[in-house]
Write an enzyme that holds these catalytic residues in place. Sequence first.
Site, PDB file in Angstrom:
ATOM      1  N   SER A 144      23.937  29.162  34.799  1.00  0.00           N
ATOM      2  CA  SER A 144      23.998  27.814  35.370  1.00  0.00           C
ATOM      3  C   SER A 144      25.028  26.997  34.612  1.00  0.00           C
ATOM      4  CB  SER A 144      22.635  27.130  35.258  1.00  0.00           C
ATOM      5  OG  SER A 144      22.715  25.751  35.581  1.00  0.00           O
ATOM      6  N   TYR A 157      15.936  23.158  29.676  1.00  0.00           N
ATOM      7  CA  TYR A 157      16.435  24.160  30.635  1.00  0.00           C
ATOM      8  C   TYR A 157      17.864  24.560  30.301  1.00  0.00           C
ATOM      9  CZ  TYR A 157      18.288  25.935  35.083  1.00  0.00           C
ATOM     10  OH  TYR A 157      18.902  26.693  36.045  1.00  0.00           O
TER      11      TYR A 157
END
Length: 251
Positions: A144, A157
């Site tokens: 990501s 995250y």
Amino acid sequence: MKDAFGLPQSLLVLGGTSEIALATTRRLIARRTRTVWLAGRPSPALDEAAGHLRGLGAEVHTVAFDALDAASHEAVLGKVFAEGDIDMVLLAFGILGDQAHDEREPQAAVRVAQTNYTGAVSAGLVCARALQSQGHGSLVVLSSVAGERARRADFIYGSSKAGLDAFAQGLGDALHGTGVHVMVVRPGFVRSKMTAGLDGSPFATTPEAVATAVELGLRRRSETVWVPGALRMVMSALRHLPRGVFRRLPL
């Protein structure tokens, strides 16, 4: 075996209910993939996904797999590879977590880290060794852009994805020249069930767009894929901003 364009005939999906993974699998079935292994926690959603893919013409198997149970990975995944060569492994499991809640509850933050990073390290190494033993294959890792630079809004995250991204890049270097291709995919904000209710971004994308980028990356034997491609330059700029300036950005 993969065809001349690098597309797989057999596919193992780690995270068998991931919307991005399923969009990618559908796209690959439409091209050449005929055998699919969906690995995930047993659930109606996993069975439904398998049934849908069978309707597209693929032979689909489900495998009980838990990212948090690293001790089981070698045995569980070893059984899949024992059934025959796997041309591509798609490592797609992960959880977003809830930043505000997870800051207050450290064990919840640990679960995010263990799922997104520790579980991926375990499963990634098991699959990499199996691919190397068979002498060919691709390992595609869904990372990501959140891992490029930790933001206040999602640093738990983001830090787990930063670790995953670094691991996958290093693994790719370790496997260079062995016949095994490692590709890291860095999507921006993806509109999906996992992100429902969250604010998007100017570079928001979709599972289908990520799937298209994965196919193109496989054909080109890319090592890193950004989705959308413009994020490569955007994140390069953000990565080098002074910390004081970065803190003030509405990210």
